[in-house]
Design an enzyme around this catalytic site. Structure first.
Site, short mmCIF file in Angstrom:
data_model
loop_
_atom_site.label_atom_id
_atom_site.label_comp_id
_atom_site.label_asym_id
_atom_site.label_seq_id
_atom_site.Cartn_x
_atom_site.Cartn_y
_atom_site.Cartn_z
N GLU A 195 -9.57 -2.19 5.65
CA GLU A 195 -10.20 -2.04 6.92
C GLU A 195 -11.35 -2.86 7.23
OE1 GLU A 195 -8.69 -0.19 9.25
OE2 GLU A 195 -7.73 1.65 8.21
N ASN A 237 -7.07 -2.93 14.62
CA ASN A 237 -8.58 -3.37 14.46
C ASN A 237 -8.72 -4.55 13.56
OD1 ASN A 237 -7.52 -2.16 12.09
ND2 ASN A 237 -9.16 -0.80 11.74
N ASP A 283 1.00 -1.25 -0.06
CA ASP A 283 0.09 0.10 0.06
C ASP A 283 0.94 1.34 0.06
OD1 ASP A 283 1.07 -0.34 2.51
OD2 ASP A 283 -0.91 -0.82 3.55
N HIS A 341 -6.87 -4.93 10.53
CA HIS A 341 -6.88 -4.69 9.22
C HIS A 341 -5.51 -5.36 8.79
CE1 HIS A 341 -4.73 -0.48 9.89
NE2 HIS A 341 -3.66 -1.42 9.61
#
Ligand code: GLP
Length: 241
Positions: free
Chosen positions: A141, A134, A67, A136
């Protein structure tokens, strides 16, 4: 999923490097999936060391990063391009034409399309992953479809908060990124995921012992046939077994 609980970040980095070194030694034209964040830093140190010791060469290796932040130029100090250059590429004999990181500036739709096409044409032999608090992976996400390909993504509030430590202030943290999709990540022949520290314990528990759900993106890895999870005792602290 194969899970190994190790004592230190250094041991984890060494163990992950062993997997990468094996792949490169077997195939000097290997295609590597790379990641940023603090988790892979020790891996990269070990790969630089293996290169210095002449155990491996990156001359014919190709790399694809997960990314990049949107609206951050590749030369920005916090760009993922800069991170990769500092931690790996500047220290090894890689041909920079073989390095692939999506650009975060330009025609983003086109960039996603082109990157996705390249990923389809270049199946990764091995992919390194970290995990967000979280759950990801890359910047996929919670709520991202398991079928997602390369896309522009809105960072979750929790991710923006986690990443604030790298910027002067929260307002400077990018709110969007271009990310490989979960479907691209699953295409890699082998996956190694690294996590350390208490703040990852809940995500690790849900990824390994929880039900598979798009609310916890990393749980998709339960479906992959060759995943190695390398964690320390703190990250493993919520696991039942
Ligand atoms: C970012 C990256 C992820 C990475 C995660 C965890 O959000 N896009 O690829 O896994 O951070 O980072 P760290 O390893 O620093 O905890």
């Amino acid at each position: 999923m194969k899970i190994e609980i190790l004592k230190t970040k250094e041991e984890i980095g060494k163990r992950a490097a062993k997997e990468f070194i094996d792949v490169i030694q077997k195939n000097p034209e290997a295609i590597l999936g790379l990641a940023t964040g603090s988790s892979p830093i020790e891996l990269y140190k070990n790969l630089v060391q293996a290169y210095s010791n002449e155990e491996i060469s990156f001359k014919n290796v190709k790399t694809f990063n997960l990314d990049e932040y949107v609206n951050i130029d590749k030369n920005h100090p916090q760009s993922y391009f800069t991170f990769m250059n500092q931690n790996l590429f500047s220290e090894i004999d890689i041909n920079m034409n073989n390095v692939n990181i999506p650009a975060g500036v330009g025609n983003l739709e086109e960039i996603c399309k082109d990157y996705n096409k390249k990923l389809e044409e270049n199946v990764r032999d091995i992919q390194i992953l970290g995990i967000g608090t979280n759950g990801h992976i890359a910047f996929n996400e919670p709520g991202t479809k398991f079928t997602q390909i390369t896309h522009i993504t809105q960072l979750a509030e929790q991710t923006i908060n986690d990443n604030t430590r790298f910027f002067d202030k929260k307002e400077d943290v990018p709110t969007q990124a271009i990310s490989m999709g979960l479907s691209n990540i699953m295409d890699s022949k082998k996956i190694v995921l690294i996590a350390t520290g208490k703040n990852k314990a809940s995500a690790i528990k849900q990824m390994i012992e929880g039900k598979q759900t798009e609310e916890l993106p990393a749980s998709i890895l339960q479906n992959h046939k060759d995943v190695l999870i390398l964690i320390d005792e703190e990250a493993a602290s919520k696991l039942k077994n």
